[in-house]
Scaffold this motif. Structure first.
Motif, PDB file in Angstrom:
ATOM      1  N   TYR A   1       0.413  -3.454  -4.770  1.00  0.00           N
ATOM      2  CA  TYR A   1       1.726  -3.871  -4.496  1.00  0.00           C
ATOM      3  C   TYR A   1       2.052  -4.019  -2.798  1.00  0.00           C
ATOM      4  CZ  TYR A   1       3.145  -2.552  -9.157  1.00  0.00           C
ATOM      5  OH  TYR A   1       3.008  -2.385 -10.678  1.00  0.00           O
TER       6      TYR A   1
ATOM      7  N   THR B   1       8.781  -7.212  -6.661  1.00  0.00           N
ATOM      8  CA  THR B   1       7.640  -6.784  -5.648  1.00  0.00           C
ATOM      9  C   THR B   1       6.555  -7.713  -5.994  1.00  0.00           C
ATOM     10  OG1 THR B   1       8.598  -4.568  -5.710  1.00  0.00           O
ATOM     11  CG2 THR B   1       6.467  -4.907  -4.765  1.00  0.00           C
TER      12      THR B   1
ATOM     13  N   HIS C   1       4.904  -3.673  -0.085  1.00  0.00           N
ATOM     14  CA  HIS C   1       6.206  -2.994  -0.228  1.00  0.00           C
ATOM     15  C   HIS C   1       6.780  -3.174   1.227  1.00  0.00           C
ATOM     16  CE1 HIS C   1       9.573  -0.573  -0.865  1.00  0.00           C
ATOM     17  NE2 HIS C   1       9.486   0.197   0.101  1.00  0.00           N
TER      18      HIS C   1
END
Length: 789
Positions: free
Chosen positions: A44, A33, A46
């Motif tokens: 992050y 990721t 995603h």
């Protein structure tokens, strides 16, 4: 759109998840990721996968759904395949995959109104543990933020299964015994059999009851037609299939949807993971189709408000939530789809009362009468017994180690005459010191019997000498007349207690353990009465009374330096917890000072006292030398600062002859005591005069003021205790018959030195005495006796 997002976040606030990463570690941050910095903040990135929901993503990354929505507002309207979400990187929580996999912490999401102290109490950890693991938590907690609770610091208390193999169920407010029995698919009599304390008809919220596992497991609890999955004693386990919801699964098992949702709180109802198991409570499964009693209910409409939940509606209208569920199900309204603005049906209170009356009548008609001739959980009537109708003789067995043989040997001289040993009685008769306490107790019993005789009560008293050992006691217990007595008083020593307790339980005879406080049978015999109060069972009452008296004052708790004293540690912790809990509950900052006493440190103690208000000083120690030094120092500090001080002390202080009684008076002493004689009471005066006339000695309280207890004393210390114990229980048998254990809340006989009040230690255990006085010593050397309610 802004309004909709805010509303959704409000719902998330109402249902914040509690994560245990050790338990949900199947999903973690996906490998590879990518991270990105936006406006100086790390995230992050995603990509949403097939079938993924917001809840599952939040668990994977160790953040709340609220925290994802705050940086991805459009996610509130649903997720799309391939959509990219920003997930905040939070140091110490999800900054590395290794941390997410850690099983060291429980993660708690802060709800509205919660404090660090509240969270520490909820998880049974020290407040400092919260501060140490959550920097900044000692200043402010943010709504929706995570708090790390170190698992190794949690003080575990397991109320699920007891050591002897019972489910232990905590009674919730408004819960009924019928409802509990139904939940576990038992008869009411199955529960009453293992919780004798409930036979009075009183079920107290917050108390615990034992549910027999073996009875549950030996019955066929499964429905006639099982849709699928495995099961155990309480649940059927259903594997989730594509497209299923908790509501559709509940319908397929003919179970209550609400019960199924409650049994699976850890699963997001809007994002059921395929292949996972959900629990179907067997007690919620309805068998067959019955006539619907809710179709004709008198209803009114209620529009659901923002953040309002079912229990809020139930509380507003004072209607049980399960009735609201049933009425709406009958009207075709699915409460699983609960949302703001939805209109639901609420029955009138009058209709609900009529419904319960009809249900109760059906239940009573179907119930079997138990062995005592009382309908299951019918409230015990305590004013129906009338002793005067037949005036039966009340049979009482008194078992004490009088040591008659030892006293006999002391009062005879053996000499040889014409080759034979002759015993000659001594001129001055003496009593063995080992016998003195028990003879005094027996004299008090005789005084009580004389009073009862004047009141028209017939008593057969069987007196047994249990000395010298347990073999003698076993011989006594084998006597045929003992199986038919109404009450046993004794034994004196804990070494003999189990034998008598087993006999009492086997033959259903109430027994009074009159002298020792060492009692390991309380949880095993519902007919056992611990007459002599035990300090540790009284801590809560004492702590509550001290804190009540300190409102508006400065409370100073002076500890000793002995960290190994379990008694002092437990009482101090209880006081500390109650002070902070009461203060936070009322939105106040407590004026509380805790100080470890150091000898000759008068200056420190002077600084503790507030010259501008009252000072409540508590010393939670029973070490005589330490107490004496602290009291003397407190007196010196009060004199020097001219501060107003009220000193609180414990029952053991009354037997310390090293304490200066004048200091106690000058410090407005408030000493807890289990014994106090009011010599201004006319009934006390009459009975004490009778005792003096009979036995030519002076009866005094077991703990006279600031005197060491001595068997050498010429005064009788245990006679008034013998009177109070025997008069209390024999008069209870007179007033309520053999059902007296269930009627003691109404029993208030006149006792001389102690206010006997009994509570059950549990719904299946015996009773302990919580009668307590506060002796109020004043600077003008007067004394006031207050009974603690």
């Amino acid at each position: 759109m802004k309004y909709f997002v805010i509303a959704l976040v409000g719902v998330l606030f109402a249902f914040p998840p509690v994560f245990q990463f050790g338990a949900v570690a199947q999903s973690n941050i996906p490998e590879g990721t990518e991270k990105i910095f936006i406006d100086g903040k790390e995230y992050y990135l995603h990509k949403v996968q097939q079938g993924e929901g917001l809840y599952r993503i939040s668990v994977s990354y160790g953040v709340s759904q609220k925290e994802i929505l705050e940086v991805n507002p459009s996610a509130a309207f649903g997720l799309k395949l391939g959509q990219v979400l920003k997930v905040p990187v939070i140091k110490g929580r999800n900054s590395t995959e290794a941390q997410l996999k850690s099983e060291e912490y429980i993660y708690h999401t802060v709800e509205k109104g919660q404090t660090a102290y509240y969270i520490a109490k909820r998880y049974r950890v020290d407040l400092q543990d919260i501060y140490d693991n959550n920097p900044g938590s000692d200043q402010q907690l943010l709504l929706g933020a995570f708090i790390k609770i170190p698992k190794d610091k949690v003080r575990h208390i397991n109320y699920t299964i007891s050591d002897d193999g019972y489910y232990v169920h905590k009674v919730e407010p408004k819960e009924t015994l019928y409802g509990i029995a139904k939940k576990y698919r038992l008869d009411i009599n199955d529960i009453l059999k293992y919780n004798e304390g409930l036979e009075s008809g009183v079920l107290t919220a917050g108390s615990f009851i034992r549910v027999p596992v073996d009875v549950i497991e030996e019955r066929d609890l499964a429905p006639k037609e099982k849709v699928g999955g495995t099961d155990d004693a309480l649940y059927i386990y259903h594997k989730i299939k594509e497209g299923e919801t908790l509501y559709s699964i509940a319908e397929s098992y003919n179970a209550k949807p609400h019960d199924v949702i409650i049994a699976n709180k850890s699963i997001n109802a809007n994002d059921l993971p395929n292949g996972y198991l959900v629990r179907i409570p067997k007690a919620s499964i309805k068998h067959g189709k019955k006539e619907n009693p809710f179709e004709d209910a008198v209803l009114k409409n209620h529009k659901i408000k923002k953040r309002e939940q079912l229990y809020d509606v139930a509380d507003k209208y004072d209607i049980p939530s399960d009735i609201i569920e049933k009425v709406n199900a009958s009207a075709g309204i699915d409460l699983v789809k609960w949302k703001k603005g939805m209109v639901i049906k609420v029955p009138t209170k009058k209709w609900v009362e009529q419904y319960y009356e009809s249900e109760l009548q059906v239940n009573l008609e179907d119930s079997e009468v138990n062995k005592k001739g009382v309908l299951p959980f019918e409230k015990m009537e305590c004013d129906l017994y009338d002793y005067s109708l037949t005036r039966p003789s009340i049979k009482v067995a008194l078992m004490l180690p009088f040591n008659v043989e030892a006293t006999r040997r002391m009062n005879f001289t053996e000499e040889e005459l014409n080759g034979e040993m002759i015993q000659t009685p001594n001129e001055n008769r003496r009593l063995s010191m080992r016998s003195k306490v028990f003879v005094e107790f027996y004299q008090g019993v005789l005084l009580a019997l004389e009073t009862l005789k004047q009141e028209g009560v017939n008593v057969d008293l069987f007196v047994y000498d249990t000395a010298p050992d347990s073999l003698k006691l076993k011989e006594i217990l084998s006597k045929p007349e003992l199986e038919h007595v109404d009450l046993i008083i004794g034994p004196a020593y804990s070494s003999n207690l189990k034998y008598v307790s087993d006999f009492s339980k086997q033959h259903e005879i109430p027994m009074v353990y009159p002298l020792s406080t060492l009692n390991k049978q309380m949880d095993h015999n519902p007919l056992l009465f611990q007459a002599n109060p035990s300090d540790t069972l009284m801590f809560d009452i004492m702590a509550r009374r001290v804190i009540q008296s300190s409102r508006g004052n400065r409370l100073v708790m002076i500890r000793t330096e002995n960290e190994d004293n379990e008694f002092e540690q437990r009482l101090s912790q209880l006081i500390r917890d109650k002070v902070y809990w009461e203060s936070f509950k009322n939105g106040e900052v407590p004026d509380f000072v805790e100080y470890k006493f150091k000898q000759d440190d008068l200056a420190s103690l002077e600084r503790m006292l507030d010259k501008n208000k009252e000072n409540t000083v508590l010393i939670p120690s029973i070490e005589e030398a330490q107490v004496n030094r602290i009291v003397t120092t407190v007196k010196g500090a009060a004199d020097k600062t001219k501060a107003n001080v009220t000193l609180w002390g414990l029952p053991d202080w009354m037997k310390y002859n090293t304490i200066n009684p004048e200091d106690i008076h000058q410090l407005n002493g408030r000493i807890f005591s289990y014994y106090a004689v009011d010599y201004n009471d006319s009934i006390n005066d009459e009975r004490i005069m009778a005792y003096r006339h009979w036995f030519k000695t002076e009866p005094i309280a077991i703990s006279p003021f600031f005197q060491a207890a001595s068997a050498q004393s010429n005064m009788s210390r245990y006679s008034l205790w013998g009177h109070d114990v025997s008069y209390y229980f024999i008069s209870a048998l007179r007033d309520y018959g053999t059902n007296f254990p269930h009627c003691l809340l109404h029993h208030k006989p006149h006792t001389i030195q102690s206010k006997l009040n009994f509570l059950r230690v549990s719904n299946w255990g015996g009773f302990y005495n919580h009668g307590l006085f506060v002796l109020k010593f004043s600077p003008d050397f007067n004394l006031e006796i207050e009974e603690v309610q």
